[in-house]
Design a protein around this motif. Structure first.
Motif, PDB file in Angstrom:
ATOM      1  N   LEU A  33      51.703  65.226  50.795  1.00  0.00           N
ATOM      2  CA  LEU A  33      51.955  66.174  51.876  1.00  0.00           C
ATOM      3  C   LEU A  33      53.406  66.009  52.311  1.00  0.00           C
ATOM      4  CD1 LEU A  33      48.656  65.493  53.846  1.00  0.00           C
ATOM      5  CD2 LEU A  33      49.192  67.544  52.505  1.00  0.00           C
ATOM      6  N   ASP A  34      54.208  67.007  52.084  1.00  0.00           N
ATOM      7  CA  ASP A  34      55.637  67.037  52.407  1.00  0.00           C
ATOM      8  C   ASP A  34      56.427  66.016  51.593  1.00  0.00           C
ATOM      9  OD1 ASP A  34      55.571  69.162  54.126  1.00  0.00           O
ATOM     10  OD2 ASP A  34      55.255  67.929  55.917  1.00  0.00           O
ATOM     11  N   LEU A  90      52.020  69.608  48.625  1.00  0.00           N
ATOM     12  CA  LEU A  90      51.961  70.730  49.557  1.00  0.00           C
ATOM     13  C   LEU A  90      53.038  70.507  50.613  1.00  0.00           C
ATOM     14  CD1 LEU A  90      48.118  70.811  49.836  1.00  0.00           C
ATOM     15  CD2 LEU A  90      49.475  72.824  49.266  1.00  0.00           C
ATOM     16  N   CYS A  91      53.825  71.541  50.881  1.00  0.00           N
ATOM     17  CA  CYS A  91      54.905  71.399  51.860  1.00  0.00           C
ATOM     18  C   CYS A  91      54.543  72.225  53.100  1.00  0.00           C
ATOM     19  CB  CYS A  91      56.219  71.877  51.246  1.00  0.00           C
ATOM     20  SG  CYS A  91      57.572  71.875  52.430  1.00  0.00           S
ATOM     21  N   SER A  92      54.584  71.578  54.267  1.00  0.00           N
ATOM     22  CA  SER A  92      54.130  72.246  55.494  1.00  0.00           C
ATOM     23  C   SER A  92      55.116  73.295  55.994  1.00  0.00           C
ATOM     24  CB  SER A  92      53.870  71.212  56.599  1.00  0.00           C
ATOM     25  OG  SER A  92      55.080  70.572  56.979  1.00  0.00           O
ATOM     26  N   HIS A 105      60.992  67.543  56.154  1.00  0.00           N
ATOM     27  CA  HIS A 105      59.732  67.694  55.436  1.00  0.00           C
ATOM     28  C   HIS A 105      59.945  68.165  53.998  1.00  0.00           C
ATOM     29  CE1 HIS A 105      57.264  67.458  59.180  1.00  0.00           C
ATOM     30  NE2 HIS A 105      58.467  67.736  59.674  1.00  0.00           N
ATOM     31  N   ALA A 111      42.579  73.855  49.237  1.00  0.00           N
ATOM     32  CA  ALA A 111      43.427  73.810  50.431  1.00  0.00           C
ATOM     33  C   ALA A 111      43.438  75.176  51.088  1.00  0.00           C
ATOM     34  CB  ALA A 111      44.853  73.402  50.074  1.00  0.00           C
ATOM     35  N   ILE A 152      47.732  72.296  57.093  1.00  0.00           N
ATOM     36  CA  ILE A 152      47.101  72.319  55.774  1.00  0.00           C
ATOM     37  C   ILE A 152      45.721  71.665  55.858  1.00  0.00           C
ATOM     38  CG2 ILE A 152      47.284  71.496  53.399  1.00  0.00           C
ATOM     39  CD1 ILE A 152      50.407  71.365  53.954  1.00  0.00           C
ATOM     40  N   TYR A 212      46.174  68.376  58.017  1.00  0.00           N
ATOM     41  CA  TYR A 212      47.529  67.899  58.313  1.00  0.00           C
ATOM     42  C   TYR A 212      48.246  69.012  59.085  1.00  0.00           C
ATOM     43  CZ  TYR A 212      52.484  66.867  57.436  1.00  0.00           C
ATOM     44  OH  TYR A 212      53.831  66.655  57.577  1.00  0.00           O
TER      45      TYR A 212
END
Ligand SMILES: [Zn+2]
Ligand SMILES: [Zn+2]
Length: 559
Positions: A42-43, A64-66, A72, A131, A145, A160
Motif C-alpha cells: 500500500l503506497d 495500490l497507491c492511495s 505516498h 480491492a 482502499i 486503508y
C-alpha cells in the motif's frame, strides 16, 4: 528487516502487517500487508526504495497507491523500473496526477507506470483477492482502499484510508462517511496526522487566513506562500479567487514552479472536480486569469528577483529557495507557511535570511486532513477489530492510541518501520457499541454573556427534560474542555444543605473540588464518588479562600 510478513504456522488464513515507512517525519508511507497467501504493497512514498529491493522477487503481488502526494508515491517510478512486471494500481485521477512527482522525467516513456481502477466498484486481482476504492477527500483522486481476501472459511477485510479528510474543501468533496458506515473491517489502517487535536470549522480557518493575507496586502506587504505541488496551493488559489475580501481587488497572484504545473493538471481533470467548481469554471478560468481581479498568472523565472515592488501574492514550491525572491528593492515580505509542516517536524531547507529585506514568517492552519475528532468518528463508524495508526509524529500517534474511547474498544497499533505485526482475527469478537453521537453547537459572545445554541436533536432527547428541569446549568473547566451540566431540583436542595457546614471546617462541603456532591479531584481517593458534606480527604483544598489564614499556601496552589 525481513522480506515479507511470514505465513503463520497454522496456515495462510490470516493477516499481517509490515511497514517499510509509516510517514513519521519525512520518511514517506509504504506498507506491506499480507492477506492469506497474498502480499499487497500500500503506497510507495519512500525516497529510497532499497529496502524493497533486497530479494530478486518483487516485494509484493501488487501495489495500490492511495493518492498522488509524494509522501505516498515518490518511490513508484523506481519500483516500476526495478520490477517491470509488478502491477501498480490507483484511481483514474491519481493515475493522471502521479507524473507530477517526477517533473524531470517524461513518464510517457514508461509503459504502464500505473493502471487506473474505478471508484466504488470492486475488482478481483487474483482468486479471492479483491480491492474497492472509495473517495477519501483530501486531494482529487485520493482513495481509501478496501482489500478483501475470501478464504474457504471466511472473508477477511482490511481498509486503508490513505490520507483522508471528512470535510469538503474547495476542490474536493470530503470522504462520504455513510458509504463506509458499519463496514466492520477486520483491520483499519488509518492516518493520524493531527493526533487528537481539534480544529475550528473549515470556514473559520479560511476566513482567518484570508483576513491575514488581506491585512498584509493592505499594509503594503507582499505575501510568499510555499506549498506542495498538489492540493494546498490550488485550494489557496480557489480561496483567493472567490473570497469576498479579494474578489475585484486590483492584485496580482503569481504562481511559480511545479505548483503551476499542478494547476494545469487540475484543469485537465475538471470533469472529476465537484460540480460547484465546474460551474465556477463555466464563467471564468479556474486558475489562469489576467482579466478578472485578482489576476492569477504564472511567474516567469526571470521575474523572480524583481517581483514584490508593489504588494502581491506568490505561491511557489516548498522546495524552492525563497532567497530568489525577496531581493533588495522589493518587499517588505510576509512568509506564510502551513502549520502542518511544523507539526510533522519537516523544516524548510533554507534559512530565512533574505539579503536584508524585512521578512516576517508566520504559520497558518488550512487543514487537508481530518482532526482528532474526525479520526475517532471514522473509527467508530467503521468498527474494526484492529486499528493501525500511520502518518504523523510518533507523539501524535501515541496521543491517539492513548485515547480511552479507542483502547477499550479496539486493538490499537502504531509500529514504526520494520516492525512486523500479526493481526489475529477473533471469530467471537463482539463489535463494541459505538459511543454516543456528539453534536456541534454554536457560540455567540455579546459583551459579558455567552449564548450557546445547541441543535434540536439535543432538545428532543428525553434526557433534556431533566437537564433543563431547574433552568440552571453549571459550567466548569475540565482541563481544556468546558463541561456543561444541568442542575436538578434535588441537587439544588442538597447544595443549600451544604451551606449549613461552617466555612472554617475542612470537609468536602467546603472543598474546591466538590461539585454537585461529587469529588472532581483526580488526586483524591474519593475522585468520581458521591461525597457527603462532612467527608474529608488529605487533598482537601478550600473553596472559600477568604476564610483561610495562609495566603502563601494559596499562591503556591495557583502556579
Ligand atoms: Zn496526502
Ligand atoms: Zn500523506
Amino acid at each position: 528487516m525481513s522480506q515479507a510478513p511470514p505465513a503463520s504456522s497454522h496456515g495462510y488464513d490470516d493477516l499481517a502487517y509490515l511497514p517499510y515507512g509509516v510517514g513519521h517525519s519525512d520518511e514517506g508511507v509504504c506498507l506491506l500487508v499480507r492477506l492469506g497467501p497474498y502480499r499487497v504493497l500500500l503506497d510507495c512514498g519512500l525516497a529510497d526504495i532499497s529496502p524493497l529491493l533486497k530479494a530478486e522477487n518483487p516485494p509484493a503481488d501488487l501495489v495500490l497507491c492511495s493518492h498522488a502526494h509524494s509522501d505516498h508515491a515518490r518511490g513508484l517510478l523506481a519500483l516500476r523500473q526495478a520490477f517491470p512486471q509488478l502491477p501498480i494500481y490507483a484511481s483514474e485521477v491519481t493515475t493522471q496526477l502521479l507524473p507530477l512527482n517526477w517533473p524531470e522525467v517524461d513518464t510517457k516513456d514508461i509503459p504502464q507506470l500505473c493502471q487506473a481502477l474505478p471508484m466504488r466498484s470492486p475488482v478481483e486481482f487474483q482468486t479471492g483477492l479483491a480491492a474497492e476504492l472509495f473517495p477519501a477527500g483530501h486531494l482529487p483522486g485520493a482513495a481509501a482502499i478496501l482489500l478483501t481476501y475470501t478464504a474457504p472459511q471466511r472473508t477477511y477485510s482490511l481498509l486503508y484510508t490513505g490520507d483522508f479528510f471528512l470535510s469538503n474543501s474547495r476542490l474536493v468533496e470530503g470522504l462520504p462517511l455513510e458509504a463506509l458506515r458499519g463496514l466492520e473491517p477486520d483491520v483499519l489502517i488509518v492516518e493520524g496526522s493531527y493526533g487528537t487535536a481539534r480544529h475550528p470549522h473549515r470556514r473559520n480557518q479560511e476566513n482567518n487566513l484570508a483576513e491575514r493575507i488581506n491585512q498584509a496586502i493592505a499594509g503594503a506587504k507582499s505575501v510568499l506562500m510555499p506549498v506542495p505541488t498538489l492540493g494546498l496551493g490550488q485550494e489557496l488559489l480557489m480561496l483567493l479567487r472567490s473570497h469576498h475580501l479579494f474578489t475585484g481587488q486590483n492584485l496580482d497572484i503569481w504562481v511559480d514552479g511545479n505548483v503551476a504545473a499542478g494547476c494545469d493538471a487540475y484543469l485537465e481533470l475538471l470533469s472529476s472536480l465537484p460540480s460547484s467548481v465546474q460551474n465556477f469554471a463555466r464563467h471564468q478560468s479556474l486558475f489562469w486569469d489576467e482579466r478578472v481581479r485578482p489576476r492569477v498568472r504564472r511567474l516567469p523565472p526571470e521575474q523572480r528577483s524583481s517581483i514584490g515592488k508593489s504588494p502581491c501574492i506568490i505561491l511557489t514550491d516548498e522546495s524552492h529557495d525563497l532567497r530568489e525572491y525577496c531581493q533588495p528593492g522589493t518587499g517588505p515580505w510576509v512568509l506564510l507557511q502551513p502549520q502542518q509542516r511544523r507539526n510533522m517536524a519537516m523544516p524548510y531547507p533554507y534559512s530565512l535570511t533574505t539579503g536584508g529585506e524585512a521578512l516576517i514568517a508566520q504559520d497558518y492552519l488550512l487543514a487537508q486532513h481530518s482532526d482528532g475528532l474526525g479520526t475517532t468518528q471514522l473509527i467508530h463508524n467503521l468498527r474494526p477489530q484492529h486499528v493501525i495508526f500511520v502518518h504523523g509524529s510518533p507523539t501524535y500517534l501515541a496521543d491517539l492510541t492513548g485515547l480511552e474511547e479507542l483502547h477499550n474498544r479496539y486493538h490499537l497499533h502504531s509500529p514504526g518501520a520494520g516492525t512486523l505485526v500479526e493481526l489475529p482475527i477473533g471469530e467471537t469478537f463482539v463489535q463494541p457499541a459505538a459511543p454516543e453521537t456528539s453534536y456541534e453547537g454554536e457560540l455567540s459572545e455579546l459583551g459579558a454573556v455567552v449564548t450557546i445554541t445547541l441543535p434540536e436533536a439535543i432538545a428532543l432527547d428525553p434526557r433534556f427534560t431533566n437537564f433543563s428541569d431547574t433552568g440552571l446549568v453549571e459550567a466548569r473547566w475540565q482541563g481544556e474542555e468546558l463541561v456543561l451540566r444541568g442542575l436538578s431540583q434535588r441537587e439544588l436542595l442538597s447544595q443549600s444543605s451544604n451551606a449549613k457546614v461552617p466555612l472554617s471546617i475542612e470537609c468536602c462541603g467546603n472543598c474546591l473540588h466538590q461539585r454537585g456532591q461529587r469529588c472532581w479531584n483526580q488526586d483524591s481517593p474519593l475522585y468520581g464518588f458521591k461525597v457527603t458534606p462532612e467527608g474529608y480527604c488529605p487533598v482537601f483544598e478550600t473553596a472559600h479562600p477568604a476564610t483561610t489564614p495562609s495566603d502563601t499556601d494559596l499562591e503556591s496552589l495557583e502556579e
